[in-house]
Design an enzyme around this catalytic site. Structure first.
Site, PDB file in Angstrom:
ATOM      1  CE1 TYR A 149      -3.510   2.770   1.193  1.00 49.26           C
ATOM      2  CE2 TYR A 149      -1.734   3.404   2.678  1.00 49.26           C
ATOM      3  CZ  TYR A 149      -2.943   3.681   2.070  1.00 49.26           C
ATOM      4  OH  TYR A 149      -3.584   4.878   2.331  1.00 49.26           O
TER       5      TYR A 149
HETATM    6  N1  LIG Z   1      -9.249   7.245   6.100  1.00 43.22           N
HETATM    7  C1  LIG Z   1      -8.051   7.629   6.471  1.00 43.22           C
HETATM    8  O1  LIG Z   1      -7.790   7.840   7.677  1.00 43.22           O
HETATM    9  C2  LIG Z   1      -6.984   7.815   5.434  1.00 43.22           C
HETATM   10  C3  LIG Z   1      -7.276   7.789   4.089  1.00 43.22           C
HETATM   11  N2  LIG Z   1      -6.283   7.989   3.158  1.00 43.22           N
HETATM   12  C4  LIG Z   1      -6.624   7.987   1.724  1.00 43.22           C
HETATM   13  O2  LIG Z   1      -7.752   8.810   1.496  1.00 43.22           O
HETATM   14  C5  LIG Z   1      -8.609   8.207   0.515  1.00 43.22           C
HETATM   15  C6  LIG Z   1      -9.996   7.965   1.080  1.00 43.22           C
HETATM   16  O3  LIG Z   1      -9.903   7.212   2.281  1.00 43.22           O
HETATM   17  P1  LIG Z   1     -11.131   6.337   2.832  1.00 43.22           P
HETATM   18  O4  LIG Z   1     -12.387   7.083   2.591  1.00 43.22           O
HETATM   19  O5  LIG Z   1     -10.766   5.898   4.183  1.00 43.22           O
HETATM   20  O6  LIG Z   1     -11.050   5.099   1.815  1.00 43.22           O
HETATM   21  P2  LIG Z   1     -11.978   3.799   1.781  1.00 43.22           P
HETATM   22  O7  LIG Z   1     -11.062   2.619   1.789  1.00 43.22           O
HETATM   23  O8  LIG Z   1     -13.045   3.861   2.798  1.00 43.22           O
HETATM   24  O9  LIG Z   1     -12.680   3.943   0.352  1.00 43.22           O
HETATM   25  C7  LIG Z   1     -11.960   3.833  -0.833  1.00 43.22           C
HETATM   26  C8  LIG Z   1     -12.896   3.495  -1.962  1.00 43.22           C
HETATM   27  O10 LIG Z   1     -12.082   2.922  -2.993  1.00 43.22           O
HETATM   28  C9  LIG Z   1     -12.866   1.982  -3.681  1.00 43.22           C
HETATM   29  N3  LIG Z   1     -12.038   0.894  -4.228  1.00 43.22           N
HETATM   30  C10 LIG Z   1     -11.264   0.020  -3.557  1.00 43.22           C
HETATM   31  N4  LIG Z   1     -10.728  -0.879  -4.400  1.00 43.22           N
HETATM   32  C11 LIG Z   1     -11.164  -0.531  -5.636  1.00 43.22           C
HETATM   33  C12 LIG Z   1     -10.971  -1.085  -6.921  1.00 43.22           C
HETATM   34  N5  LIG Z   1     -10.255  -2.200  -7.132  1.00 43.22           N
HETATM   35  N6  LIG Z   1     -11.576  -0.488  -7.971  1.00 43.22           N
HETATM   36  C13 LIG Z   1     -12.331   0.615  -7.787  1.00 43.22           C
HETATM   37  N7  LIG Z   1     -12.577   1.174  -6.600  1.00 43.22           N
HETATM   38  C14 LIG Z   1     -11.995   0.594  -5.533  1.00 43.22           C
HETATM   39  C15 LIG Z   1     -13.841   1.380  -2.672  1.00 43.22           C
HETATM   40  O11 LIG Z   1     -15.055   1.157  -3.370  1.00 43.22           O
HETATM   41  P3  LIG Z   1     -16.245   0.239  -2.785  1.00 43.22           P
HETATM   42  O12 LIG Z   1     -16.511   0.766  -1.403  1.00 43.22           O
HETATM   43  O13 LIG Z   1     -17.371   0.503  -3.733  1.00 43.22           O
HETATM   44  O14 LIG Z   1     -15.746  -1.151  -2.773  1.00 43.22           O
HETATM   45  C16 LIG Z   1     -13.956   2.448  -1.591  1.00 43.22           C
HETATM   46  O15 LIG Z   1     -15.200   3.057  -1.544  1.00 43.22           O
HETATM   47  C17 LIG Z   1      -7.927   6.921   0.079  1.00 43.22           C
HETATM   48  O16 LIG Z   1      -7.178   7.151  -1.090  1.00 43.22           O
HETATM   49  C18 LIG Z   1      -7.041   6.606   1.246  1.00 43.22           C
HETATM   50  O17 LIG Z   1      -5.933   5.803   0.912  1.00 43.22           O
HETATM   51  C19 LIG Z   1      -4.984   8.149   3.516  1.00 43.22           C
HETATM   52  C20 LIG Z   1      -4.641   8.171   4.837  1.00 43.22           C
HETATM   53  C21 LIG Z   1      -5.602   8.035   5.911  1.00 43.22           C
HETATM   54  N1  LIG Z   2      -8.167   3.240   1.275  1.00 42.70           N
HETATM   55  C1  LIG Z   2      -7.891   3.399   2.573  1.00 42.70           C
HETATM   56  N2  LIG Z   2      -6.702   3.861   2.953  1.00 42.70           N
HETATM   57  C2  LIG Z   2      -6.449   4.011   4.248  1.00 42.70           C
HETATM   58  C3  LIG Z   2      -7.411   3.713   5.221  1.00 42.70           C
HETATM   59  C4  LIG Z   2      -8.651   3.223   4.786  1.00 42.70           C
HETATM   60  O1  LIG Z   2      -9.560   2.922   5.588  1.00 42.70           O
HETATM   61  N3  LIG Z   2      -8.846   3.081   3.453  1.00 42.70           N
HETATM   62  N4  LIG Z   2      -7.137   3.891   6.553  1.00 42.70           N
HETATM   63  C5  LIG Z   2      -5.991   4.296   6.948  1.00 42.70           C
HETATM   64  C6  LIG Z   2      -5.785   4.386   8.448  1.00 42.70           C
HETATM   65  O2  LIG Z   2      -6.648   5.315   8.999  1.00 42.70           O
HETATM   66  C7  LIG Z   2      -4.416   4.765   8.900  1.00 42.70           C
HETATM   67  O3  LIG Z   2      -4.164   6.106   8.581  1.00 42.70           O
HETATM   68  C8  LIG Z   2      -4.266   4.583  10.430  1.00 42.70           C
HETATM   69  O4  LIG Z   2      -3.988   3.305  10.800  1.00 42.70           O
HETATM   70  C9  LIG Z   2      -4.903   4.615   6.009  1.00 42.70           C
HETATM   71  N5  LIG Z   2      -5.274   4.475   4.645  1.00 42.70           N
END
Ligand SMILES: NC(=O)C1=CN([C@@H]2O[C@H](COP(=O)(O)OP(=O)(O)OC[C@H]3O[C@@H](n4cnc5c(N)ncnc54)[C@H](OP(=O)(O)O)[C@@H]3O)[C@@H](O)[C@H]2O)C=CC1
Ligand SMILES: Nc1nc2c(c(=O)[nH]1)N=C([C@H](O)[C@@H](O)CO)CN2
Length: 237
Positions: A149
């Site tokens: 990742y």
């Molecule tokens: N949440 C956090 O604390 C953090 C988030 N981030 C980044 O911020 C962004 C949003 O985070 P967050 O809302 O937590 O992310 P989530 O993991 O909750 O959501 C990401 C979305 O990506 C979609 N997805 C996953 N795999 C695929 C695939 N193969 N093809 C198409 N779509 C796909 C999923 O769709 P579906 O649900 O329809 O399967 C999901 O809704 C991400 O890029 C994440 O890495 C970075 C650091 C911390």
């Molecule tokens: N696609 C996602 N990316 C990440 C997620 C997640 O839920 N979906 N969550 C994190 C964590 O919050 C991390 O920041 C703390 O352990 C990171 N990226």
């Protein structure tokens, strides 16, 4: 002439969904991609958000999405590459397949969508057009449990620089690098406490701070090729 939509990939839940709804509140047309059908999508559709199915785990899936995106709209105001798979590393036979899938979701999909959707952005009649890559704080640090990742998010971070140079001056390309923004289902208070202690701000802020950061990039005419950290001061601890 009607306003050009903003595309958010993976916009059906959490940060992507929050941004899609806030952008809609601000009067923008919005398109999201989603992978899994679910009830909540009806709420977004009822608000006028266009929902396109997409699976970025294969190149064919990415190209199929691009074709349907082109059929949906002749122009785009912005693309937010938010879709992401936070899969932990595998030590088993599927370790390579796992890495390759994360490469396709975090790097190949943004790369191909940027190349193919450039003309949709160029066709936008508004003065500013943006691409925003959602990366992660771990790009700077690596990760013991999510190495694939972290590596593929680092690749996405680097693509920010290349596309910013390639697409200037007509399209601004930037990244947002969050640390923990939202807990996941099943995270307990002990986990939350540990997470809070990692940042100088000692909190888990929720998705509003990501929308503020996105808004800043969408509104600023002189920022390109940067990564905006949204991590509560992780480097201070
Ligand atoms: N949440 C956090 O604390 C953090 C988030 N981030 C980044 O911020 C962004 C949003 O985070 P967050 O809302 O937590 O992310 P989530 O993991 O909750 O959501 C990401 C979305 O990506 C979609 N997805 C996953 N795999 C695929 C695939 N193969 N093809 C198409 N779509 C796909 C999923 O769709 P579906 O649900 O329809 O399967 C999901 O809704 C991400 O890029 C994440 O890495 C970075 C650091 C911390
Ligand atoms: N696609 C996602 N990316 C990440 C997620 C997640 O839920 N979906 N969550 C994190 C964590 O919050 C991390 O920041 C703390 O352990 C990171 N990226």
């Amino acid at each position: 002439m009607s306003a050009s939509p903003i595309l958010i990939t993976g916009g059906a839940q959490r940060l992507g969904r929050h941004c899609a709804e806030r952008l809609r509140d601000d009067g923008h047309p919005v398109i999201i991609s989603y992978r899994r059908e679910r009830e909540e999508l009806e709420t977004l559709r009822a608000r006028g958000i266009v929902t396109l199915p997409a699976d970025f785990s294969t190149e064919a899936g990415i190209l199929d999405f691009i074709e349907r995106l082109r059929a949906e709209t002749p122009s785009l105001r912005a693309i937010v590459h938010n879709a992401s798979d936070w899969a932990p590393d595998s030590r088993g036979d599927d370790a390579g397949a796992n890495f390759e899938r994360l490469f396709r979701v975090h790097m190949l999909a943004p790369y191909l969508i940027n190349l193919h959707a450039r003309e949709l952005l160029e066709a936008c009649s508004e003065p500013q057009r943006d691409i925003v890559h959602m990366t992660d704080y771990v790009v700077q640090k690596g990760s013991r449990k999510h190495a694939a990742y972290a590596a593929t998010k680092a690749g996405l971070d680097n693509l920010t620089l290349s596309f910013a140079a390639m697409f200037a001056p007509s399209i601004q390309v930037n990244a947002i690098a969050p640390a923990m923004i939202m807990l996941n289902e099943g995270d307990d208070e002990a986990y939350a406490e540990k997470a809070r202690a990692k940042s100088a701000m000692e909190m888990i802020p929720g998705p509003g701070v990501i929308y503020q950061s996105l808004r800043y990039l969408l509104d600023n005419r002189f920022v390109t090729g940067i990564t905006l950290p949204v991590d509560g001061g992780r480097h201070l601890r």
